[in-house]
Design an enzyme around this catalytic site. Structure first.
Site, PDB file in Angstrom:
ATOM      1  N   THR A1171      13.636  47.450  51.872  1.00  0.00           N
ATOM      2  CA  THR A1171      14.032  47.355  53.265  1.00  0.00           C
ATOM      3  C   THR A1171      15.458  46.858  53.357  1.00  0.00           C
ATOM      4  O   THR A1171      15.955  46.174  52.442  1.00  0.00           O
ATOM      5  CB  THR A1171      13.091  46.400  54.022  1.00  0.00           C
ATOM      6  OG1 THR A1171      13.510  46.325  55.382  1.00  0.00           O
ATOM      7  CG2 THR A1171      13.112  45.011  53.413  1.00  0.00           C
ATOM      8  N   HIS A1274       8.765  43.978  47.614  1.00  0.00           N
ATOM      9  CA  HIS A1274       8.669  43.522  49.003  1.00  0.00           C
ATOM     10  C   HIS A1274       9.403  44.494  49.905  1.00  0.00           C
ATOM     11  O   HIS A1274      10.341  45.191  49.498  1.00  0.00           O
ATOM     12  CB  HIS A1274       9.265  42.106  49.150  1.00  0.00           C
ATOM     13  CG  HIS A1274      10.765  42.071  49.177  1.00  0.00           C
ATOM     14  ND1 HIS A1274      11.509  42.285  50.300  1.00  0.00           N
ATOM     15  CD2 HIS A1274      11.650  41.820  48.183  1.00  0.00           C
ATOM     16  CE1 HIS A1274      12.784  42.178  50.024  1.00  0.00           C
ATOM     17  NE2 HIS A1274      12.905  41.897  48.725  1.00  0.00           N
ATOM     18  N   CYS A1275       8.938  44.588  51.136  1.00  0.00           N
ATOM     19  CA  CYS A1275       9.671  45.278  52.193  1.00  0.00           C
ATOM     20  C   CYS A1275       9.877  44.247  53.281  1.00  0.00           C
ATOM     21  O   CYS A1275      10.471  43.200  53.044  1.00  0.00           O
ATOM     22  CB  CYS A1275       8.934  46.529  52.638  1.00  0.00           C
ATOM     23  SG  CYS A1275       7.161  46.310  52.891  1.00  0.00           S
ATOM     24  N   SER A1276       9.370  44.520  54.487  1.00  0.00           N
ATOM     25  CA  SER A1276       9.441  43.499  55.529  1.00  0.00           C
ATOM     26  C   SER A1276       8.125  42.723  55.574  1.00  0.00           C
ATOM     27  O   SER A1276       8.101  41.514  55.381  1.00  0.00           O
ATOM     28  CB  SER A1276       9.730  44.135  56.887  1.00  0.00           C
ATOM     29  OG  SER A1276       9.809  43.154  57.891  1.00  0.00           O
ATOM     30  N   SER A1282       5.782  48.648  50.459  1.00  0.00           N
ATOM     31  CA  SER A1282       5.466  48.052  49.154  1.00  0.00           C
ATOM     32  C   SER A1282       4.241  48.710  48.536  1.00  0.00           C
ATOM     33  O   SER A1282       4.219  49.058  47.351  1.00  0.00           O
ATOM     34  CB  SER A1282       5.234  46.546  49.309  1.00  0.00           C
ATOM     35  OG  SER A1282       6.381  45.911  49.819  1.00  0.00           O
TER      36      SER A1282
END
Length: 1367
Positions: A1171, A1274-1276, A1282
């Site tokens: 992200t 990880h993303c948000s 993910s």
């Protein structure tokens, strides 16, 4: 009467008393236990303070008794007088009264009273003087001072004690000696009491008795034994013997007593660190041997002890002589040009310096001192340099010294030998021109230095002698060559005409003019060099070689008679293939044949000439070895051996992957491989040449073989080829049966001949080139006819896009759906010959007479639009449709609608409205039941579902027919809901409920079904579309591996995956939606207690994305702070491990330090960020890494530094260094940060190529972790993107090993570890397209609709549509 009785009782008692008194007086002498009645006696144990009054056992007149005490001493003050006291009898002691606490020497009046019934009468009164008490000289207030000849005793008198005088008796115990008794009167006013005992002998024990006297009474004596202090020793004598012992003797006073002597000795420098010894009084000397260090200064303190008395100390100080030197030697010191005396000293003695005395016949006596040095080995030495003349005699004397005390002398008389050092003089001894040569240094400066040293330590007139003696040859041992030289003549000394290969002993030494030979000699054995030979290659073949050996120069036989040649031939692996020794002769010139060599192998020839290896040689002269130049050669090439590990694996229906390892014995340089491909059951064989290059680390050769045909069996053989020819065939000839698949999508569409179009028939033409047999031989073809509407769309009434009807079944529709007009077998044709096939449609007028489910080529409808496509079959269940033809309209116009038809349509519409009203009323009443049934798959029975589907279908069909007859179905659909007519998508469905051919299907001519309303598809208002049909349970597709638990896993074989994706994509991705909905509740309901703690809630970026307790990552929390171990992250399984990944939310500003703490503690090798920090103006992830390279930033206790950064089109890679201080110092680790920035939130990338490249690069560069450390993704929120990335990475690895692809099972497994992994259907479909992109390579990415949802417009192969077959 009473008085008479009382008087009678008194008389009787008086008689008893008189009788008892008489009896007691009679028995007083016989029994000590009989006491006089009311006797008053002083206590035998404490006669100075206690009195005992005896009482009768039963007294007829008294019940109890009391004793009253009064101090009646005369001539004392009131302070000294004792107070009056009364003591009464008690039940505890009824037969006596003990009177205590009386004062010694006092006179007391004691009155005894009897008591009865309250009356008291005096029975007896008596006066008693208490015994005096002797003073106690051991009390705290006392002091006894002892001297050698007297004892003084002091104490303080007790004020309450009275005495008249004291007597002191004392006498010597051993030997016994009595002294007069001292009588001392007491002076009452004097409190201090002091006794002096004089004229005593020192060191003896005395018995002392002190007695107090009062009124003729004597106290018990105070008795003690006192010892006088002994006299000190008269003298102490200390003698050091020749060894390491010290004799200590002393003399004691003959009139003084002693029990033992104490000797305490210590170094004078450290008097507190002493050693104590106790010696019996019978001894007068002692030897101390081990504990004293020679050469040290000591003091001895000697005392005499008698009892507890110690005499005055006698202190004696003395110095021990050091030990003499062990040995010394005198050698020449060439560096200083002097003679050096080097003495070795004992380590077990203190030595400060050495004293050296030198005297000669012509030299004066000199005394020198040298300091002590310690060598690295711990030895002590001292040395001194003397300018002495070599060849003369000198007397040397050396002694050790410590504190000016000298040891015994060590003396030697030595004749100084001349010095000699081969290396120091720079001499060179070498073989030269068949002889041995001794050479002086060439440098004039060096020779000047040599001459100076020579004159000082060798002698100006001394000479250097050289002796050369043959070794090992008995007849020459007496032929010693002698030479003399000196620095005055620096010409080389040369011994010529020596025997080649013989051994000689060379001796070098110096001699003075007086004939004194140097102690140092240079001895060297030299063997004359061996003769040289040349080894050359005469010839070489594939398996043999010939070597020729000749001498480099001519030699006679005597010079080489004791020499051998050792020849060793080794292959490229160092293994010896030839090893032989041969005697050398003058005519030695052999040819060596080397047989049994391996083809195309490199060999090396090592040759050595060894002289002096015979048995007559002495070990003093080793053999001389001469190594010749190494010769290398290679054998010729040969045919290679067979290839290894030949395997074949089908890739699709027309190509295979062939792999093998190169031959173990290539026997040359491989030029290529010859691959023979043979079709089983025919003579057809073709040969393919394959290059030898391989880009794999295990050297495996891979080649793809194309142009095969599905449904046939092939065998494969591989031969390696060198310039020598073809190698052997592979021992294993693998065979493979190519899978039969649906035919490839034709590249051309059928064409309707315009000139042949009539009102009810037309002719269609299509080429035979569309019969592509790659996927299997095409057995049949069918002609599919579809009527189109005004907007050229196809009637979609049939549920399946590939489903078809027969001609008779479509007659009930206003717009005919697809039906099969013809089904015909195909004769074998040549694919490379373009031949057209013509087929007429609508030619059979008898179709109404046959069964409805029979295929019949009935007449077409006039004035109607039609499309035609060709369906090709490799088997009844595997087929492919061609692209549809252009729309063609049949002849004559449609007649006007009669009035009766309009009225009939209105009646039908009214009927439909009534039925709909009744249905809606029923729908509202059963709403709750339907909602409950919709929550479970096994809700309403299939029978009710079928009835409801039939009702909806019938209502929609009637409405569509009516609207079509009224011309109300010509509305143009919105542009976003239509797609091009040449890109349809079809699915495979078996139509068993309509009676059509189960092996034929109809293509979908529309776009994404979910983007089109019901009116656009059927002409009915969209409100009918919202009527629920309940949950529809579909059986898994045939592509799913049989036997799998489809509720948790749906594995698909790699070869079936493309078909699986096509089938799932059909009907606007309906099966994708259905399968994704099945996972909606997977993992829901697990414990999230840590996430819901009030202190941890601010650490969650999203309140609906908690972290499951059983799989969450726990931070170290040494202080046990509540919530201190929490971070929103979970372990997620990957391909290699159950904890291969950590799925985490994007860090918040408050959890940034926790994120780095997790990275450090889990030893993560990589971080995957999917992200941007800000997307569409919203914060998605806090930037947790530094802004600039090589600028360290401290996050918590971890220092983070970006050391490198590289940008790509869609992502950035950063190398990050982490540093942290620990108990063992500063620890450094490295983490690679993979940042993909082209992934939209809540969606999927527009094309899979970017994320596939990103995933493959990450997996290729991921460093090996010895601890199986997880990678952070990880993303948000840490669930959608993910989960998608982890699934892609895991499935790509799984597919590379040939394992079935299980997207459904992978996502389910992740959702048990972290909630909502793969967050929406679009991402779930995107995973399938990524895997398919990797497997097929040429497949394009999925596109997106205008609403942003994932849209499947069909797969395209070779630029054309793919139409999937049914079951």
């Amino acid at each position: 009467m009473i008085r008479w009785k009382y008087e009678l009782h008194s008389l009787i008692w008086l008689f008893l008393v008189l009788h008892l008194s008489k009896c007691q007086s009679d028995s007083l002498t016989t029994s000590a236990e009989q006491h006089e009645l009311f006797a008053i006696k002083k206590d035998s144990l404490s006669p100075w303070s206690q009195i005992l009054v005896s009482l009768p056992r039963r007294h007829p007149l008294y019940q109890s008794f009391a004793a009253k005490i009064q101090d009646v001493t005369e001539n004392i003050s009131d302070e000294v007088r004792d107070s009056n006291k009364t003591f009464v009898s008690s039940d505890d002691a009824p037969y006596s009264i003990r009177i205590h606490a009386l004062r010694a020497g006092h006179r007391y009046s004691i009155a005894i009273h009897g008591q009865k019934d309250g009356s008291t009468s005096l029975i007896k009164e008596e006066s008693v003087v208490m015994d005096p008490r002797a003073p106690d000289f051991r009390s705290m207030d006392s002091d006894i001072q002892v001297a050698e000849h007297n004892i003084t005793m002091r104490t303080i008198k007790n004020d309450s004690y009275l005495q008249d005088s004291f007597s002191i008796e004392y006498r010597q115990i051993n030997p016994d000696k009595k002294f007069p008794v001292l009588q001392i009167l007491d002076i009452p006013e004097q409190k201090n009491l002091e006794f002096y005992l004089g004229n005593l002998n020192s060191g003896f024990d005395y018995s002392v008795r002190v007695i107090a006297h009062k009124d003729g009474m004597s106290s018990r004596p105070w008795i003690s034994t006192l010892t006088t202090k002994p006299s000190p020793l008269k003298e102490v004598n200390i003698n050091q013997n020749a060894g390491s012992c010290v004799e200590v003797s002393w003399q004691n006073d003959e009139f003084s007593g002693a029990d033992f002597y104490t000797i305490q000795y210590s170094l004078q420098s450290t008097p507190n660190n002493s050693t104590n010894m106790t010696i019996p009084s019978t001894e007068s000397s002692i030897s101390i041997c081990d504990s004293m260090l020679q050469g040290e200064a000591y003091q001895i303190i000697a005392t005499v002890q008698k009892g507890g008395q110690v005499s005055e100390p006698l202190i004696t100080k003395f110095q021990l002589r050091p030990l003499p030197p062990i040995d010394f030697r005198v050698r020449a010191d060439l560096k200083r040009g002097k003679y050096k005396l080097l003495a070795e000293l004992p380590t077990s003695s203190k030595i400060d310096k050495c004293q050296i005395t030198v005297a000669g016949d012509e030299a004066e006596r000199s005394v020198n001192y040298a300091n002590i040095e310690q060598t690295k080995s711990g030895h002590k030495i001292c040395w001194f340099n003397f300018a002495l003349s070599p060849g003369e005699r000198f007397d040397f004397s050396i002694s050790s010294m410590a504190n000016e005390s000298a040891s015994q002398k060590l003396q030697k008389s030595i004749v100084l030998t001349p010095a000699f050092d081969f290396n120091a003089f720079g001499l060179t001894l070498q073989e030269s021109n068949g002889g041995i040569e001794l050479i002086w240094p060439k440098s004039e400066v060096f020779m000047t230095r040599v001459k100076d040293i020579w004159n000082k330590v060798v002698g100006a007139e001394s000479l250097l002698n050289m002796r050369i003696t043959p070794i090992g040859n008995n007849d020459e041992t007496d032929k010693t060559l002698k030479f003399e030289t000196s620095p005055k003549n620096i010409d080389p000394v040369f011994a010529k005409n020596l025997v080649k290969g013989a051994c000689y002993r060379v001796q070098l030494f110096t001699v003075t003019k007086t004939g004194i030979i140097s102690e140092t000699r240079h001895n060297e054995t030299i063997r004359m060099s061996s003769p040289a030979v040349n080894v050359s290659l005469e010839s070489v073949t594939r398996s043999s070689a010939t070597l020729r050996i000749v001498f480099s120069t001519h030699h006679d036989s005597t010079s080489i008679s004791n020499c051998q040649m050792h020849i060793v031939v080794r292959d490229m692996n160092g293994k010896s293939v030839f090893d032989k020794r041969m005697q050398l002769t003058a005519t030695f010139a052999p040819l060596l044949n080397l047989d049994g060599l391996s083809p195309f192998h490199k060999y090396t020839v090592n040759t050595q000439i060894i002289c002096g290896s015979g048995s007559s040689e002495t070990p003093q002269c080793p053999a001389a070895t001469r190594t010749m130049r190494q010769l290398s050669f290679s054998t010729r090439q040969d045919k290679p051996a067979a290839v290894q590990d030949l395997k074949v694996e089908p890739l699709n229906s027309y190509s295979v992957m062939l792999t093998w390892l190169p031959p173990a014995l290539p026997n040359g340089i491989l030029t290529h491989y010859a691959v023979n491909v043979t079709k089983i059951g025919s003579d057809e064989t073709r040969t393919i040449d394959v290059g030898v290059s391989s880009n794999r680390s295990d050297h495996t050769v891979q080649v793809v073989i194309d142009e095969l045909f599905g449904g046939h069996t092939y065998s494969f053989s591989v031969r390696a080829v060198t310039e020598a020819g073809f190698g052997e065939n592979s021992p294993v000839v693998p065979t493979v049966s190519m899978p039969l698949m649906a035919p490839p999508v034709p590249t051309v569409a059928p064409m309707i001949m315009k000139e042949s179009v009539g009102s009810h028939n037309m002719i269609v033409r299509f080429p035979t080139t569309m019969f592509d047999n790659r996927n299997g031989e095409i057995k049949q073809f069918a002609i599919i006819v579809s009527e189109t509407t005004a907007d050229e769309s196809i009637n979609r009434w049939i549920e399946s896009d590939n489903g078809t009807y027969t001609w008779q079944q479509v007659q009930r529709f206003d717009v005919w759906p697809s039906y099969v007009a013809k089904l015909q077998d195909i004769q074998k044709v040549k694919q490379d010959v373009d031949v057209s096939i013509f087929e007429e449609l609508g030619e059979d007028e008898t179709c109404l007479e046959v069964r409805a489910d029979r295929i019949c080529n009935g007449p077409l409808r006039s004035a109607s639009k039609y499309r035609v496509r060709i369906r090709l079959f490799t088997s009844p269940t595997l087929f492919t449709d061609s692209p549809p033809s252009q729309v063609m309209t049949t002849g004559s116009a449609t007649p006007a609608i009669p009035l009766l038809t309009v009225v009939a349509v209105l009646i039908v519409i009214a009927f439909v409205g009534i039925v709909g009203t009744i249905f809606l009323f029923f729908w509202n009443r059963t709403k709750k039941a339907r909602l409950a049934a919709a929550a479970f798959k096994n809700g309403p029975s299939k029978e009710k579902e079928s009835q409801w589907e039939a009702l909806k279908m019938m209502m929609a069909e009637r409405a569509a027919d009516c609207l079509a007859k009224l011309g109300l179905d010509a509305t143009t659909p919105p542009p976003s809901s239509t797609t091009s007519s040449n890109s349809p998508t079809s699915t495979s469905t078996t139509m068993t409920d309509c009676g059509s051919n189960p092996h034929l299907g109809a293509p979908n001519a529309g776009g994404h079904r979910r983007t089109r309303s019901l009116r656009e598809r059927t002409g009915v208002e969209h409100r009918l579309e919202r009527l629920s049909s309940g949950p529809v349970h579909r059986t898994p597709l045939y592509t799913v591996v049989t036997g799998a638990n489809t509720n948790k896993s749906r594995p698909v074989r790699i070869e079936d995956f493309a078909d699986h994706v096509r089938l799932m994509s059909a009907d606007s991705d309906f099966r994708f939606s259905e399968e994704y909905d099945m996972m909606r509740n997977v993992g829901v309901g697990q414990s999230v207690a840590a996430s819901e703690l009030p202190i941890n809630r601010p650490k969650n970026r999203f309140t609906n994305i908690p972290s499951y307790d059983h799989s969450r990552v726990k931070l170290s929390n040494p202080n046990n702070i509540e919530g201190g171990d929490y971070i929103n992250a979970n372990y997620v399984p990957g391909f290699s491990s159950r904890r291969e990944f950590i799925a985490a939310q994007g860090p918040l500003p408050t959890t940034r330090d926790h994120f780095w703490q997790m990275t450090w503690e889990q030893q993560c090798p990589a971080i995957i960020a999917l992200t941007k920090c800000v997307e569409k103006g919203r914060d998605k992830c806090h930037q947790y890494w530094p802004d600039h390279e090589n600028v360290p930033v401290l996050y918590g206790d971890i220092e983070v530094t970006i050391v490198a950064e590289k940008e790509f089109d869609e992502f950035v890679i950063r190398d990050i260094r982490l540093e942290k201080s620990g108990p063992d110092g500063r620890v450094t680790r490295f983490v690679r940060h993979w940042h993909y920035m082209a992934w939209p939130d809540f969606g999927a990338p527009s094309h899979p190529n970017g994320i596939i490249q990103f995933s493959r690069m990450f997996r290729h560069h991921l460093p090996h972790s010895p601890h199986n450390a997880p990678t952070i993704v990880h993303c948000s929120a840490g669930v959608g993107r993910s989960g998608t990335f982890i699934s892609i990475d895991r499935l790509l690895q799984s597919s590379s090993f040939g394992d079935p692809i299980d997207v459904f099972g992978t996502v389910c497994e992740m959702r048990y570890e972290r909630c909502q992994m793969v967050q929406n259907e679009q991402q779930y479909i995107f995973i399938h397209y990524c895997i398919l992109q990797v497997l097929q390579g040429s497949s394009p990415s999925p596109t997106s609709t205008s609403t942003g949802a994932h849209h499947n417009a069909g797969f395209v192969q070779d630029g054309q549509m793919i139409v999937e077959s049914g079951f």
